[in-house]
Design a protein around this motif. Structure first.
Motif, short mmCIF file in Angstrom:
data_model
loop_
_atom_site.label_atom_id
_atom_site.label_comp_id
_atom_site.label_asym_id
_atom_site.label_seq_id
_atom_site.Cartn_x
_atom_site.Cartn_y
_atom_site.Cartn_z
N ARG A 1 0.84 -1.19 0.00
CA ARG A 1 0.00 0.00 0.00
C ARG A 1 0.88 1.25 0.00
O ARG A 1 1.89 1.33 0.70
CB ARG A 1 -0.92 -0.01 1.23
CG ARG A 1 -2.40 -0.01 0.89
CD ARG A 1 -2.86 -1.33 0.31
NE ARG A 1 -2.77 -2.44 1.24
CZ ARG A 1 -3.80 -2.87 2.00
NH1 ARG A 1 -4.95 -2.23 1.99
NH2 ARG A 1 -3.66 -3.95 2.75
N GLY A 2 0.48 2.23 -0.79
CA GLY A 2 1.32 3.42 -1.01
C GLY A 2 1.93 3.42 -2.40
O GLY A 2 2.34 4.47 -2.90
N SER A 3 1.99 2.24 -3.03
CA SER A 3 2.56 2.12 -4.38
C SER A 3 1.53 2.55 -5.42
O SER A 3 0.33 2.46 -5.22
CB SER A 3 2.96 0.67 -4.66
OG SER A 3 3.82 0.16 -3.69
N GLY B 1 -0.40 8.84 6.55
CA GLY B 1 -0.87 8.82 7.93
C GLY B 1 -0.74 7.45 8.58
O GLY B 1 -1.18 7.26 9.72
N ASP B 2 -0.11 6.48 7.88
CA ASP B 2 -0.02 5.12 8.43
C ASP B 2 1.30 4.46 8.07
O ASP B 2 1.37 3.25 7.88
CB ASP B 2 -1.21 4.28 7.92
CG ASP B 2 -1.41 3.00 8.72
OD1 ASP B 2 -0.93 2.92 9.87
OD2 ASP B 2 -2.04 2.06 8.19
N TRP C 1 2.30 16.20 4.12
CA TRP C 1 1.57 15.44 3.10
C TRP C 1 1.45 13.97 3.49
O TRP C 1 0.39 13.38 3.38
CB TRP C 1 2.30 15.55 1.76
CG TRP C 1 2.10 16.85 1.05
CD1 TRP C 1 1.52 17.99 1.54
CD2 TRP C 1 2.49 17.15 -0.30
NE1 TRP C 1 1.54 18.97 0.58
CE2 TRP C 1 2.13 18.49 -0.55
CE3 TRP C 1 3.12 16.42 -1.31
CZ2 TRP C 1 2.36 19.11 -1.79
CZ3 TRP C 1 3.36 17.04 -2.53
CH2 TRP C 1 2.99 18.35 -2.77
N GLU C 2 2.57 13.39 3.92
CA GLU C 2 2.59 11.93 4.12
C GLU C 2 2.14 11.51 5.51
O GLU C 2 1.55 10.44 5.67
CB GLU C 2 4.00 11.40 3.85
CG GLU C 2 4.42 11.51 2.39
CD GLU C 2 3.55 10.69 1.46
OE1 GLU C 2 3.39 9.48 1.70
OE2 GLU C 2 3.00 11.26 0.48
N HIS C 3 2.42 12.32 6.52
CA HIS C 3 2.06 11.93 7.90
C HIS C 3 0.89 12.73 8.45
O HIS C 3 0.44 12.48 9.57
CB HIS C 3 3.28 12.09 8.82
CG HIS C 3 4.46 11.31 8.35
ND1 HIS C 3 4.38 9.99 7.96
CD2 HIS C 3 5.77 11.65 8.19
CE1 HIS C 3 5.57 9.56 7.58
NE2 HIS C 3 6.42 10.54 7.70
N ARG D 1 6.86 8.74 17.22
CA ARG D 1 6.28 7.39 17.29
C ARG D 1 6.60 6.58 16.04
O ARG D 1 6.86 5.37 16.13
CB ARG D 1 4.75 7.47 17.47
CG ARG D 1 4.09 6.09 17.62
CD ARG D 1 2.58 6.16 17.55
NE ARG D 1 2.07 6.45 16.22
CZ ARG D 1 1.98 5.56 15.22
NH1 ARG D 1 2.38 4.30 15.41
NH2 ARG D 1 1.50 5.91 14.04
N ILE D 2 6.59 7.24 14.86
CA ILE D 2 6.83 6.50 13.61
C ILE D 2 8.28 6.60 13.15
O ILE D 2 8.59 6.22 12.02
CB ILE D 2 5.87 6.98 12.48
CG1 ILE D 2 6.02 8.50 12.26
CG2 ILE D 2 4.44 6.60 12.79
CD1 ILE D 2 5.29 9.01 11.04
N SER D 3 9.17 7.08 14.01
CA SER D 3 10.60 7.16 13.67
C SER D 3 11.31 5.87 14.06
O SER D 3 11.29 5.48 15.23
CB SER D 3 11.25 8.34 14.40
OG SER D 3 10.75 9.57 13.93
#
Length: 662
Positions: A472-474, A487-488, A566-568, A581-583
């Motif tokens: 997902r994301g592709s 966001g994920d 944009w992405e997060h 948290r997502i690092s």
């Protein structure tokens, strides 16, 4: 085990083809062939082919970068960009041979030649600062001792991965009268201007630009038209979409555009649009088609080319364009009443195309998994009688055993269908087991495809199976699929790649589950870092040009300030806790997997401090790690970086996996 697959060193033997341009009469094609010369540096020259006889002639000579060839409308001349004078300038050469002559001598060079329909005028793109004049000529630069000066800026966007620190220049369009040599500036201001196109009568020029009050904080791109008789400029779009590569219809009544409305920010699908001059009405021809209208397939053979945009049929009622779907990039046609058909398809990447004046032929460039690093084909409009024109790497490939990727489909945890590919090691024997390397692409809004990947073949030659897939994301699977990762990060995408590994282990009994490796670059480097912080399933990992800390990425990346939002869907200012948290760096204490860290010193997309933080965190804990820093290199090292460093990079990857997986 001795095999005869593609080796790391074989990179030096490849030829890389790009930018095929069919002559107006359809009888000849000029193209760029890049090689790595005896000094282990890139060299690009122009080559000519007689389409009927398939006879190829080297058209330009010398250790230069000759690129962007464009035919004059009468087919008598070829204009091109070359650095043979020191700077990149426009040159031309007669089709029947002779010496090339220099057309431009701008102080900072010129590129992107666009010829008028009558062949008497030329538009070029020139970087100019506020203080530059068109009269300032290119000079041979003497190396003089300059005093050290600080770099000072008040700009938000003051660096880029492609150009380094901004020199406060902007791309402007210059019109050159080829008969008198007169030069006139078509654009002004501190804005970049792109993709100029002449109207059929040669009286107007359309181009794209973001000329808003704050281009650093707005991301649309408008279409403008300048009247060459009055020098008046008209803005044709309304500053709420990103449009580029305008092309005039043959009757001059419409423009074709590629673009999007930024609804999903950087994950928004590119679509084909038309602008009607009479009504000023914009309409999207592919609005009902859930496909990215661009080539976004990944390969490491440097075969990308500037997009031709959506090219009109000579009958004014249809457009030809590239689009990416289900791991393939193909040539499509859309009519003005939105009927879409595939003109040239197959399990491969079509990465460039060109047509003759009467559209009796198409020439296109193709990359295909285990057989074609990059070659030219010709077909008619119906696509029925394709012929291969070149086989520039056949001398190398016919002596090698290559691993052929098999694509497969499987279900994600939530039931979504996913696509992946698996490659067996070269020399594969039934009944034996082999280590497997998972490769994760960058982007994340890109697409693994049926294109040729030298790196994957190198791993297969070394005795590894290779697994790659589009989480997902592709791109390639519709708007909701490409948007799902926003966001994920580290959520649905992590699940998808791990399900792919589980699927491979269940369905391919030759994989040794105790010898799994993982690698990826950019976003794929982030995912590699995330994976080793969340599972010990892999016995070795290689992270390349990666992201480890989204908090610092926000301020150090050339795109960090908007990409993060944009992405997060948040920023350092709004929610630093979410970015932490997502690092992956947050989970460094969990990392047990031996991790090789590869990074370029001049990477401004994912700056090297991202690697430094992770390396120190692992080293302080005495975790097995190694840090390799590539000098004079940017984010594009693996695709277009210094050939010698590309070799070292591949050796580092395979040596690391050999140490832990063999």
């Amino acid at each position: 085990m001795t095999t005869n697959g593609l080796s790391v060193q074989d990179l030096f033997e490849f030829s890389f083809l790009s930018d095929p341009q069919l002559s107006p009469d359809g009888k000849w094609v000029v193209f760029v062939k890049k090689v790595i010369n005896e000094k282990e540096k890139y060299q690009s020259n122009l080559f000519l082919m007689d389409v009927d006889s398939k006879e190829i002639t080297q058209f330009t000579q010398g250790n230069f970068s000759d690129v962007q060839p464009r035919w004059s409308s009468n087919g008598r001349y070829i204009f091109f960009v070359s650095n043979r004078s020191g700077e990149q300038q426009i040159w031309n050469i007669a089709f029947n041979g002779g010496e090339a002559s220099q057309v431009t001598t701008f102080k900072r060079g010129a590129s992107q030649p666009v010829l008028s329909p009558d062949g008497k005028k030329l538009i070029v793109t020139v970087p100019l600062s506020a203080a530059d004049s068109l009269e300032e000529k290119e000079t041979k630069k003497e190396k003089t001792e300059e005093k050290l000066k600080p770099y000072i800026t008040t700009n938000l966007q003051y660096k880029s991965d492609a150009k380094g620190f901004s020199d406060e220049t902007f791309d402007h369009l210059v019109l050159i009268d080829l008969e008198t040599g007169t030069q006139s500036l078509l654009t002004d201001g501190q804005y970049d201007h792109h993709s100029p196109a002449f109207s059929p009568n040669g009286m107007h020029v359309a181009y794209s630009a973001n000329r808003s009050e704050d281009p650093e904080q707005t991301f649309f791109s408008d279409i403008y038209q300048v009247d060459l008789t009055t020098n008046g400029t008209e803005k044709l779009t309304s500053s709420d979409k990103r449009f580029y590569t305008p092309n005039y219809s043959p009757d001059g009544t419409k423009l074709s555009l590629l673009g999007d409305d930024l609804e999903y920010t950087g994950a928004t699908l590119t679509r084909v649009w038309i602008l009607d001059f009479a009504t000023k009405e914009l309409s999207c021809l592919t609005s009902e088609w859930d496909v990215e209208c661009n080539d976004v397939a990944i390969n490491d053979m440097g075969s990308g080319a500037a997009s031709a945009g959506a090219v009109w049929s000579k009958t004014n009622d249809a457009l030809f364009f590239l689009a990416s779907e289900l791991g393939s990039t193909s040539l499509y046609q859309v009519t003005l009443n939105k009927n879409i058909t595939k003109v040239v398809g197959g399990k491969r990447q079509v990465y460039a195309f060109s047509t003759d004046k009467n559209q009796e032929r198409f020439v296109y460039a193709v990359s295909q998994s285990a057989t074609i690093p990059g070659d030219l084909f010709v077909s008619t409009l119906s696509g029925g009688d394709e012929q291969r024109l070149t086989a520039v790497n056949e001398h190398l490939l016919q002596t090698k055993t290559l691993s052929v990727p098999e694509d497969f489909h499987f279900k994600a945890n939530d039931g979504t269908e996913l696509q992946g590919w698996i490659m067996k090691p070269v020399g594969f024997k039934e009944g034996e087991t082999y280590p497997l390397v998972l490769e994760i692409h960058g982007g994340p809004h890109a697409m693994y495809s049926h294109a040729f990947m030298h790196e994957f073949q190198v791993l297969a030659e070394k005795g590894y199976g290779v697994l790659f897939m589009n989480p997902r994301g592709s791109h390639g699977y519709g708007q909701q699929f490409v948007d799902a990762v926003r966001g994920d990060y580290g959520g649905i995408d992590y699940d998808d790649v791990m399900v792919a590994v589980d699927y491979a282990l269940e369905n391919y009994d030759w994989i040794d589950s105790s010898r799994l490796g993982v690698t990826g670059g950019s976003y794929g480097g982030f995912m590699t870092n995330w994976i080793v912080g969340h599972t010990n399933k892999f016995k070795a990992a290689v992270t390349q040009r990666s992201i480890s800390n989204w908090l610092s990425f926000y301020g150090v990346s050339d795109i960090g300030y908007f990409f993060t939002e944009w992405e997060h869907k948040t920023t350092v200012i709004e929610d630093p806790e979410e970015l932490w948290r997502i690092s992956p760096l947050r989970y460094a204490k969990n990392i047990q997997t031996p991790l090789l860290i590869l990074h370029s010193e001049h990477d401004y997309r994912c700056p090297i401090e991202q690697a430094e933080q992770l390396y120190v965190a692992l080293k302080q804990q005495k975790k097995p790690t190694r840090f390799v820093r590539f000098p004079e290199s940017n984010h594009e090292l693996s695709r277009s970086g210094d050939p010698g460093l590309r070799i070292i990079r591949l050796d580092e990857i395979t040596n690391w996996f050999d140490a832990y997986l063999k």
